[in-house]
Design an enzyme around this catalytic site. Sequence first.
Site, PDB file in Angstrom:
ATOM      1  CG  HIS A 123      10.578  15.764  19.873  1.00 24.67           C
ATOM      2  ND1 HIS A 123      10.546  14.926  20.970  1.00 24.67           N
ATOM      3  CD2 HIS A 123      11.168  15.047  18.887  1.00 24.67           C
ATOM      4  CE1 HIS A 123      11.100  13.774  20.660  1.00 24.67           C
ATOM      5  NE2 HIS A 123      11.496  13.828  19.399  1.00 24.67           N
TER       6      HIS A 123
ATOM      7  CE1 TYR B 253       9.357  15.671  31.449  1.00 24.03           C
ATOM      8  CE2 TYR B 253       8.424  15.672  29.227  1.00 24.03           C
ATOM      9  CZ  TYR B 253       9.433  16.014  30.106  1.00 24.03           C
ATOM     10  OH  TYR B 253      10.526  16.697  29.644  1.00 24.03           O
TER      11      TYR B 253
ATOM     12  N   PRO C  99      15.408  17.986  36.833  1.00 23.61           N
ATOM     13  CG  PRO C  99      16.029  15.778  36.439  1.00 23.61           C
ATOM     14  CD  PRO C  99      15.966  16.812  37.520  1.00 23.61           C
TER      15      PRO C  99
ATOM     16  CE1 TYR D 157       9.225  19.617  28.498  1.00 26.04           C
ATOM     17  CE2 TYR D 157       9.442  19.935  26.134  1.00 26.04           C
ATOM     18  CZ  TYR D 157       9.661  19.171  27.266  1.00 26.04           C
ATOM     19  OH  TYR D 157      10.307  17.961  27.166  1.00 26.04           O
TER      20      TYR D 157
ATOM     21  CE  LYS E 119      12.062  25.298  30.588  1.00 29.45           C
ATOM     22  NZ  LYS E 119      12.111  24.643  29.306  1.00 29.45           N
TER      23      LYS E 119
END
Length: 394
Positions: A72, A201, A293, A385, A297
């Site tokens: 991704h 998200y 979550p 990220y 991580k």
Amino acid sequence: MKTQVAIIGSGPSGLLLGQLLQRAGIANIIIERKDPAYILSRIRAGVLEQGMVELLREAGVGARLDEEGLVHDGFELAFDGRCERIDLKHLTQGKTVMVYGQTEVTRDLMQARDAAGGTTLYDADDVQLHDLKTDRPYVTFTRNGESQRVDCDYIAGCDGFHGVSRQSIPADSLKVFERVYPFGWLGVLADTPPVNEELVYANHPRGFALCSMRSPTRTRYYVQVGAEEKVEDWSDERFWNELKTRLPNHLAERLITGPSIEKSIAPLRSFVAEPMQYGQLFLLGDAAHIVPPTGAKGLNLAASDVSTLYRILLKVYREGRTDLLQRYSQICLRRVWKAERFSWWMTSLLHKFPDTDDFSQRIQQTELDYYVGSQAGRQTIAENYVGLPYEAVE
């Protein structure tokens, strides 16, 4: 039995450490209280940082990951009825993440260990750690009704938050930092095509939602629920309706639903135990730290712990650099706390808290708008990220 490194726990961190040590010629034995089927049954994380992907390749278990994993280049932030894409690859000079389930990572590592003839002792009861502050620590346990003992140079505690490793450290030798969040994630696994090619998200007045996947045909979706909620109160229909409500219209309209094949509620917490070392015992992964979550991580932090301890032990056994052992906790905690900060920030920004009023909701949306409206803001999100660099051991 005698070995160089005794590893407590055969989750991904224990297996990965064992695989790396095995390939380097450092003897190790893994001691696990559960059986292999139980280990493989746990549905967990699925987003791997580039650093972890490279570490898995270094461990010789990257073939299936490279064949089946989904690379991704970015992800979506949905809020205020809109979607904003964070272009990870562009913002981090080419870095990406890979979607590949923790269960598959564990399966690959188990198969590699079996092929290499590594020793894993499953179904070990009453595991106890002894003489941790001496140069001759050992582990005792009961297996098949017989008492057994493993003598070793070092012990790696990879047995999770509830494991015996951290509990073997005297309470006055640890400082614990913790925040328990007043909500959980209701997760559903379904054999349906993902609603979006990349993760989404979502911040919504009714609460957080996440659209994720395990493969092009298997999806993992989450909605924020109250800490008191029971999974049996959530039918599939109720879940899908709630998820649709929290997504922007264009995503809700193309969401394909189906029967759930797994459904569970995970509580959220932030937790760090310092230091991550006591004598010859080293804590790794969930044994030392937990992150909510939201920032993807948890598994990745465990991998960076593994990388640090592995590289220290390489220098110990090849160069006699025992001085490096005392730096393990310090090196790990620098990265741990940065990941804790990012996970806390993402959680605070995207979830509805009990005291979230209209003002607080607008502040959340405005902060999101500020970050995505700034190149520096987007870059900050992206570099965290994809994962901060592993610190060199020198």
